[in-house]
Design a protein around this motif. Structure first.
Motif, PDB file in Angstrom:
ATOM      1  N   VAL A  32       0.838  -1.201   0.000  1.00 13.75           N
ATOM      2  CA  VAL A  32       0.000   0.000   0.000  1.00 13.75           C
ATOM      3  C   VAL A  32       0.873   1.250   0.000  1.00 13.75           C
ATOM      4  N   ALA A  33       1.892   1.262   0.858  1.00 19.01           N
ATOM      5  CA  ALA A  33       2.784   2.415   0.955  1.00 19.01           C
ATOM      6  C   ALA A  33       3.522   2.658  -0.359  1.00 19.01           C
ATOM      7  N   ARG A  34       3.936   1.582  -1.015  1.00 22.25           N
ATOM      8  CA  ARG A  34       4.682   1.720  -2.268  1.00 22.25           C
ATOM      9  C   ARG A  34       3.827   2.385  -3.346  1.00 22.25           C
ATOM     10  N   LYS A  35       2.559   1.980  -3.420  1.00 26.51           N
ATOM     11  CA  LYS A  35       1.660   2.572  -4.422  1.00 26.51           C
ATOM     12  C   LYS A  35       1.459   4.065  -4.193  1.00 26.51           C
ATOM     13  N   LYS A  36       1.529   4.466  -2.927  1.00 25.37           N
ATOM     14  CA  LYS A  36       1.308   5.870  -2.580  1.00 25.37           C
ATOM     15  C   LYS A  36       2.613   6.639  -2.406  1.00 25.37           C
ATOM     16  N   ASP A  37       3.745   5.970  -2.708  1.00 28.95           N
ATOM     17  CA  ASP A  37       5.068   6.588  -2.586  1.00 28.95           C
ATOM     18  C   ASP A  37       5.301   7.129  -1.174  1.00 28.95           C
ATOM     19  N   ILE A  38       4.971   6.310  -0.190  1.00 30.27           N
ATOM     20  CA  ILE A  38       5.120   6.675   1.212  1.00 30.27           C
ATOM     21  C   ILE A  38       6.170   5.786   1.866  1.00 30.27           C
ATOM     22  N   GLN A  39       7.027   6.392   2.655  1.00 25.84           N
ATOM     23  CA  GLN A  39       8.085   5.651   3.351  1.00 25.84           C
ATOM     24  C   GLN A  39       7.504   4.848   4.503  1.00 25.84           C
ATOM     25  N   VAL A  40       8.000   3.618   4.679  1.00 21.69           N
ATOM     26  CA  VAL A  40       7.593   2.762   5.800  1.00 21.69           C
ATOM     27  C   VAL A  40       8.714   2.731   6.834  1.00 21.69           C
TER      28      VAL A  40
END
Length: 337
Positions: free
Chosen positions: A84-92
């Protein structure tokens, strides 16, 4: 609550110096940095996420707290969240709680200090009250694999009791009456509810599990081996074994085979989770599918939605999942073994 000005006054330094410490900036000596951090801790200061965002200009991040990082179950959970984070370009930002209250609290606090307003937390050691308070403070706080009624709309959880009932029904349908249980030594909700589900369903059929046929150990392959060794040493009688998870089931099968006991020809074994290990055991493991990757995806979506104010926190919707049985090769009909 203490402010950055309070910290500066207590430390006898400028606001700029405290700001550099908060944001890991340069031009602050080690001794001064350590003293300021100690004062922040003593005064209960927690950096404001929005203020830090203005200074750092970093992308939004999604915080994740898991019990263990090496366990295949939690790796699957992390994979769902990360997708999910990858699709939204969000760092985990990932941390481990190790099923210890202090460690879980430190992990959550650290993520808060890194301005995580969206957070997926797997906590088994912290109290309900502590988690409720975190849910009030963190806009996108989502609890996974645990249910707390007061924050039900922040919980993505599995009905472990129903899973235990499903296991018992399956074994009963195959004629098993002498059943052993190997479960986790950690008396958290998951193993307690799974065992209760099994026992209640068997009790409804007039069957009581012999206390001699229940063993607790670490919830891994070594624990499964040790629990089975204990059952065999005690001479417990059983035609089927219910394992807390697939790792314990694999360890139990290994020990049975080491003692020349065939699975499932002499003893049936059933696991829980359906991690990749279950498909590569020999025999392939009959188990209950825990849709943890699906749950991780849902939890991440909810956390990010709440953090960005795209979803109201007043919804009555709940996010309960139910495990389903996956029939493979490790369970046979009683009497035909």
């Amino acid at each position: 609550m203490a402010t950055i000005k309070d910290i500066a006054n207590a430390a006898g330094v400028s606001l700029a110096t405290v700001s550099r410490v908060i944001n890991n900036g340069p031009k602050v000596g080690d001794a001064t940095r350590a003293r300021i951090k100690e004062i922040m801790k003593e005064m209960g200061y927690r950096p404001n996420a929005n203020a830090r965002a203005l200074v750092t200009q970093r992308n939004p991040s999604l915080g994740v707290v898991l019990a263990e990082l090496s366990d295949p179950f939690f790796a699957t959970l992390a994979h769902g969240i990360e997708s999910v984070a990858r699709k939204k370009d969000i760092q985990v930002l990932l941390s481990s709680g190790s099923i210890q209250s202090k460690t879980e609290m430190k992990a959550i606090d650290t993520l808060m200090e890194h301005r995580c307003e969206a957070m997926v937390v797997h906590s088994k050691a912290l109290s309900d009250d502590a988690l409720i308070e975190y849910a009030k403070e963190i806009p996108g706080f989502i609890l996974i694999n645990r249910y707390i009624e007061q924050i039900a709309n922040r919980c993505v959880w599995l009905d472990n009791y129903a899973g235990g009932c499903t296991i018992a029904k399956h074994l009963l349908a195959l004629g098993h009456k002498k059943i052993a249980i190997i479960s986790s030594q950690y008396q958290i909700d998951d193993p307690v509810l799974r065992t209760k589900g099994v026992e209640d369903e068997l009790a409804a059929a007039g069957i009581t599990i012999d206390r001699n046929a229940i063993e607790l150990a670490t919830p891994d392959q070594e624990g499964g081996e040790q629990a089975m060794q204990n059952l065999l040493t005690k001479g417990a009688e059983f035609t089927a074994v219910v394992a807390y998870n697939d790792a314990m089931a694999a360890g139990a099968m290994s020990m049975l085979l080491d003692h020349g006991i065939s699975v499932p020809n002499q003893v049936s074994v059933i696991g829980f989770d359906d991690v990749i290990l279950a498909r590569y055991c020999r025999p392939k493991l009959t188990t209950l599918k825990y849709p943890i990757e699906m749950m991780g995806i849902k939890a991440a979506e909810l956390a990010l939605s709440l953090a960005s104010n795209k979803q109201t926190d007043q919804t009555d919707e709940t996010y309960k999942y139910t495990p389903t049985i996956v029939k493979r090769e490790s369970v046979a009909i009683a009497g035909h073994q």
